[in-house]
Design an enzyme around this catalytic site. Structure first.
Site, PDB file in Angstrom:
ATOM      1  N   ASN A 238       5.812   0.465  -6.377  1.00 55.64           N
ATOM      2  CA  ASN A 238       6.062   1.963  -5.887  1.00 55.64           C
ATOM      3  C   ASN A 238       7.939   2.309  -6.591  1.00 55.64           C
ATOM      4  O   ASN A 238       8.545   1.177  -6.182  1.00 55.64           O
ATOM      5  CB  ASN A 238       6.333   2.678  -4.699  1.00 55.64           C
ATOM      6  CG  ASN A 238       6.060   3.936  -4.669  1.00 55.64           C
ATOM      7  OD1 ASN A 238       5.961   4.820  -5.878  1.00 55.64           O
ATOM      8  ND2 ASN A 238       6.227   4.929  -3.489  1.00 55.64           N
TER       9      ASN A 238
ATOM     10  N   ASP B 147      13.962  -5.558  -6.667  1.00 53.99           N
ATOM     11  CA  ASP B 147      13.246  -4.318  -5.671  1.00 53.99           C
ATOM     12  C   ASP B 147      12.664  -5.282  -4.340  1.00 53.99           C
ATOM     13  O   ASP B 147      10.723  -5.255  -4.666  1.00 53.99           O
ATOM     14  CB  ASP B 147      12.290  -3.892  -6.483  1.00 53.99           C
ATOM     15  CG  ASP B 147      11.312  -2.735  -5.287  1.00 53.99           C
ATOM     16  OD1 ASP B 147      11.902  -2.430  -4.793  1.00 53.99           O
ATOM     17  OD2 ASP B 147      10.464  -2.204  -5.919  1.00 53.99           O
TER      18      ASP B 147
ATOM     19  N   HIS C 277       6.054  -9.839   1.624  1.00 49.44           N
ATOM     20  CA  HIS C 277       4.977  -8.906   2.913  1.00 49.44           C
ATOM     21  C   HIS C 277       3.969 -10.248   3.535  1.00 49.44           C
ATOM     22  O   HIS C 277       4.213 -10.680   2.424  1.00 49.44           O
ATOM     23  CB  HIS C 277       3.584  -7.328   1.985  1.00 49.44           C
ATOM     24  CG  HIS C 277       4.838  -6.319   1.345  1.00 49.44           C
ATOM     25  ND1 HIS C 277       4.607  -5.409   2.600  1.00 49.44           N
ATOM     26  CD2 HIS C 277       5.355  -6.062   0.718  1.00 49.44           C
ATOM     27  CE1 HIS C 277       5.544  -4.514   1.709  1.00 49.44           C
ATOM     28  NE2 HIS C 277       5.078  -4.632   0.689  1.00 49.44           N
TER      29      HIS C 277
END
Length: 193
Positions: free
Chosen positions: A43, A70, A74
């Site tokens: 995003n 960025d 995860h």
């Protein structure tokens, strides 16, 4: 494509704006998402080849001020969910310099400016980051090998996450050592913390 044009227009109108780009936005297109592999979900989302070209041009001509990673690690199980349920983001820290050196047709000095002293100046951190190596200045530095060739192997990255879209990709340039306020953070490519 439109965003880079907006930044140029804003500056032409005298507005004090800054803009950054991520390595995945100057190296990947939305075509990578065709197989719905969540590793490519970010995003803002990946865009077209024309957008990639506009970002590369903006980095080259100064319309874009910085390269930001960025970095969004995860857990594996989070990125293994269906595309629409997986969180956006990918690893970016360890591959950013190599992607910039490999993919952008820019002199190394310009790449280093985009990744170091320009963002430090924009963020008002020039006194601590992006400054000269000199007595009295903080020992914040990266030692790089701009000629090192390596293949991205997720299991060998320092991050505990493995969500990189660059697995198997051969890159040129690698960070060897990083010091933050004189403390060894990375030595010979190995995280020290």
């Amino acid at each position: 494509m439109g965003s880079v044009a907006m930044v140029r227009a804003a500056r032409a109108n005298g507005l004090a704006v800054t803009a950054e780009a991520t390595p995945h936005h100057f190296t990947l297109t939305h075509a990578a998402c065709a197989g719905f592999d969540p590793v490519f979900k970010v995003n803002p989302p990946l865009r077209t080849e024309a957008d990639v070209a506009a970002i590369r041009a903006g980095l080259a001509d100064g319309a874009l001020d910085a390269i930001a990673t960025d970095h969004a690690p995860h857990a594996q199980e989070a990125k293994e969910q269906p595309f629409d349920q997986a969180p956006p983001g990918m690893l970016g820290l360890e591959t950013a310099l190599a992607l910039a050196l490999t993919e952008l047709d820019l002199p190394i000095e310009q790449v280093l400016a985009l990744m170091s002293w320009r963002p430090a100046a924009i963020a008002g951190l020039r006194a601590a980051h992006g400054g000269p190596l000199a007595p009295g200045y903080p020992a914040n530095l990266c030692v790089i090998d701009p000629a090192a060739q390596w293949t991205v192997e997720p299991s060998l990255l320092a991050s505990r996450s493995r969500n990189t879209p660059y697995a198997g990709r051969t890159l040129t340039g690698r960070v060897r050592h990083t010091l933050l306020f004189g403390e060894r953070v990375v030595i010979d490519g190995e995280a020290q913390r």
